[in-house]
Design a protein around this motif. Structure first.
Motif, PDB file in Angstrom:
ATOM      1  N   ALA A  65      34.093  44.696  59.570  1.00 52.60           N
ATOM      2  CA  ALA A  65      32.898  44.487  59.793  1.00 52.60           C
ATOM      3  C   ALA A  65      31.512  44.419  61.035  1.00 52.60           C
ATOM      4  O   ALA A  65      31.767  45.055  61.606  1.00 52.60           O
ATOM      5  N   ASP A  66      30.561  45.910  60.760  1.00 55.71           N
ATOM      6  CA  ASP A  66      30.080  45.841  61.550  1.00 55.71           C
ATOM      7  C   ASP A  66      28.602  45.327  61.581  1.00 55.71           C
ATOM      8  O   ASP A  66      28.341  45.792  62.813  1.00 55.71           O
ATOM      9  N   ALA A  67      28.740  43.962  60.854  1.00 60.13           N
ATOM     10  CA  ALA A  67      27.426  43.155  61.530  1.00 60.13           C
ATOM     11  C   ALA A  67      27.961  41.420  61.430  1.00 60.13           C
ATOM     12  O   ALA A  67      29.227  41.070  60.979  1.00 60.13           O
ATOM     13  N   VAL A  68      27.526  40.629  62.407  1.00 62.41           N
ATOM     14  CA  VAL A  68      27.841  39.210  62.060  1.00 62.41           C
ATOM     15  C   VAL A  68      28.315  38.925  60.646  1.00 62.41           C
ATOM     16  O   VAL A  68      29.541  37.626  60.293  1.00 62.41           O
ATOM     17  N   PRO A  69      27.010  38.885  60.001  1.00 61.84           N
ATOM     18  CA  PRO A  69      26.929  38.482  58.822  1.00 61.84           C
ATOM     19  C   PRO A  69      28.599  38.833  57.875  1.00 61.84           C
ATOM     20  O   PRO A  69      29.044  38.181  57.100  1.00 61.84           O
ATOM     21  N   ALA A  70      28.423  39.984  58.103  1.00 62.55           N
ATOM     22  CA  ALA A  70      29.484  40.922  57.291  1.00 62.55           C
ATOM     23  C   ALA A  70      31.489  40.097  57.510  1.00 62.55           C
ATOM     24  O   ALA A  70      31.661  39.990  56.997  1.00 62.55           O
ATOM     25  N   ALA A  71      30.773  39.870  58.738  1.00 65.14           N
ATOM     26  CA  ALA A  71      31.634  39.705  59.386  1.00 65.14           C
ATOM     27  C   ALA A  71      32.644  38.045  58.764  1.00 65.14           C
ATOM     28  O   ALA A  71      33.458  37.210  58.698  1.00 65.14           O
ATOM     29  N   ILE A  72      31.882  37.190  58.939  1.00 65.87           N
ATOM     30  CA  ILE A  72      31.923  35.540  58.409  1.00 65.87           C
ATOM     31  C   ILE A  72      32.272  36.236  56.978  1.00 65.87           C
ATOM     32  O   ILE A  72      33.332  35.514  56.629  1.00 65.87           O
ATOM     33  N   VAL A  73      31.942  36.825  56.027  1.00 71.61           N
ATOM     34  CA  VAL A  73      32.534  37.000  54.781  1.00 71.61           C
ATOM     35  C   VAL A  73      33.711  37.247  54.874  1.00 71.61           C
ATOM     36  O   VAL A  73      34.671  36.533  54.232  1.00 71.61           O
ATOM     37  N   ARG A  74      34.147  37.728  55.535  1.00 66.80           N
ATOM     38  CA  ARG A  74      34.820  38.926  55.276  1.00 66.80           C
ATOM     39  C   ARG A  74      36.519  38.006  56.406  1.00 66.80           C
ATOM     40  O   ARG A  74      37.340  37.454  56.103  1.00 66.80           O
ATOM     41  N   MET A  75      35.945  37.122  57.438  1.00 65.03           N
ATOM     42  CA  MET A  75      36.943  36.045  57.675  1.00 65.03           C
ATOM     43  C   MET A  75      36.910  35.038  56.690  1.00 65.03           C
ATOM     44  O   MET A  75      38.062  34.504  56.102  1.00 65.03           O
ATOM     45  N   ALA A  76      35.556  34.793  55.890  1.00 64.44           N
ATOM     46  CA  ALA A  76      36.248  33.616  54.672  1.00 64.44           C
ATOM     47  C   ALA A  76      37.487  34.152  53.743  1.00 64.44           C
ATOM     48  O   ALA A  76      37.581  33.120  53.262  1.00 64.44           O
ATOM     49  N   ARG A  77      36.832  35.429  53.310  1.00 62.68           N
ATOM     50  CA  ARG A  77      38.442  36.010  52.055  1.00 62.68           C
ATOM     51  C   ARG A  77      39.123  35.624  52.960  1.00 62.68           C
ATOM     52  O   ARG A  77      40.120  35.236  51.768  1.00 62.68           O
ATOM     53  N   ARG A  78      39.064  36.248  53.950  1.00 65.87           N
ATOM     54  CA  ARG A  78      40.595  36.533  54.311  1.00 65.87           C
ATOM     55  C   ARG A  78      41.703  34.817  54.664  1.00 65.87           C
ATOM     56  O   ARG A  78      42.456  34.878  54.332  1.00 65.87           O
ATOM     57  N   ALA A  79      40.784  34.080  55.166  1.00 67.05           N
ATOM     58  CA  ALA A  79      41.593  32.103  54.942  1.00 67.05           C
ATOM     59  C   ALA A  79      41.695  31.885  53.641  1.00 67.05           C
ATOM     60  O   ALA A  79      42.417  31.285  53.616  1.00 67.05           O
ATOM     61  N   ARG A  80      40.881  32.382  52.521  1.00 69.80           N
ATOM     62  CA  ARG A  80      41.248  31.721  51.741  1.00 69.80           C
ATOM     63  C   ARG A  80      42.495  32.733  50.509  1.00 69.80           C
ATOM     64  O   ARG A  80      42.944  31.467  50.264  1.00 69.80           O
ATOM     65  N   LEU A  81      42.045  34.090  51.329  1.00 74.41           N
ATOM     66  CA  LEU A  81      43.265  34.756  50.898  1.00 74.41           C
ATOM     67  C   LEU A  81      44.910  33.849  51.267  1.00 74.41           C
ATOM     68  O   LEU A  81      46.085  33.955  50.414  1.00 74.41           O
ATOM     69  N   GLU A  82      44.743  33.899  52.798  1.00 72.85           N
ATOM     70  CA  GLU A  82      45.945  33.635  53.280  1.00 72.85           C
ATOM     71  C   GLU A  82      46.034  31.921  52.762  1.00 72.85           C
ATOM     72  O   GLU A  82      47.321  31.167  52.616  1.00 72.85           O
ATOM     73  N   ALA A  83      44.930  31.229  52.376  1.00 72.76           N
ATOM     74  CA  ALA A  83      45.351  29.724  51.797  1.00 72.76           C
ATOM     75  C   ALA A  83      46.147  29.593  50.482  1.00 72.76           C
ATOM     76  O   ALA A  83      46.616  28.914  50.091  1.00 72.76           O
ATOM     77  N   ASP A  84      45.008  30.759  49.380  1.00 74.99           N
ATOM     78  CA  ASP A  84      46.140  30.850  48.490  1.00 74.99           C
ATOM     79  C   ASP A  84      48.041  31.381  48.311  1.00 74.99           C
ATOM     80  O   ASP A  84      48.257  30.870  47.275  1.00 74.99           O
TER      81      ASP A  84
END
Length: 181
Positions: free
Chosen positions: A128-147
């Motif tokens: 993630a080269d910017a805060v917005p992209a990092a937020i989206v990436r972190m959310a995706r990772r958290a949802r996948l881990e929850a899955d």
């Protein structure tokens, strides 16, 4: 996330043309959107009275701006909570499979788990080269881990589940047979 409301929120910052909106959306969210979807969405927003033409720029590109109703919708959307909507296709598929004789629920869970792990590996490899992209990436990772945790729970739950046949009693309503004419 709604592309419609996202475009309105971006336009609330200033007039933009379609390709500029696409670039701003991607820059601000880290998510891709098809430029055709942007233009189709702008047409619908115009039809609904939420955007209007703001003239053209120096290169003859149509600029768009929100109407007051569009500004109000964007601000309302930004201030409201968002929860996942719609059907959970994976949960529905597994729930159905549990009821069907011959369905290999373990194989379905295994395939789903493998797909989630693959997606997790992709997210882990992204930078993630910017805060917005990092937020989206972190959310995706958290949802996948929850899955993955959810799939473990479903596996335990389905271990004792028994498939079942169609009901003998049929609903009285149904589509009538078409006549051959």
């Amino acid at each position: 996330m709604s592309v419609r409301q996202s475009l309105l929120a971006i336009l609330d910052r200033g007039d933009c043309y379609g390709s500029q909106l696409r670039a701003e959306y991607e820059r601000r969210t880290g998510a891709r959107v098809n430029v055709g979807q942007v233009y189709t969405t702008l047409e619908r927003l115009e039809r609904d009275g939420l955007v209007e033409s703001g003239g053209v720029d120096d290169e003859a590109r149509v600029l768009w701006r929100p109407t007051e109703a569009g500004r109000a919708e964007a601000r309302s959307w930004l201030s409201a909570a968002s929860l996942p909507e719609g059907r959970d296709e994976v949960a529905l598929k597994i729930a159905l499979a549990v009821t069907l004789p011959g369905a290999d629920v373990d194989a379905i869970l295994s395939a789903q788990r493998a797909a989630v792990r693959e997606a997790l590996a992709e997210v882990a490899g992204e930078v993630a080269d910017a805060v917005p992209a990092a937020i989206v990436r972190m959310a995706r990772r958290a949802r996948l881990e929850a899955d993955l945790r959810w799939l473990d729970e479903v596996e335990e739950l389905t271990a004792a589940a028994e498939p079942f046949a169609l009901l003998d009693e049929r609903p009285r309503r149904g589509r009538p047979v078409r006549s051959g004419g």
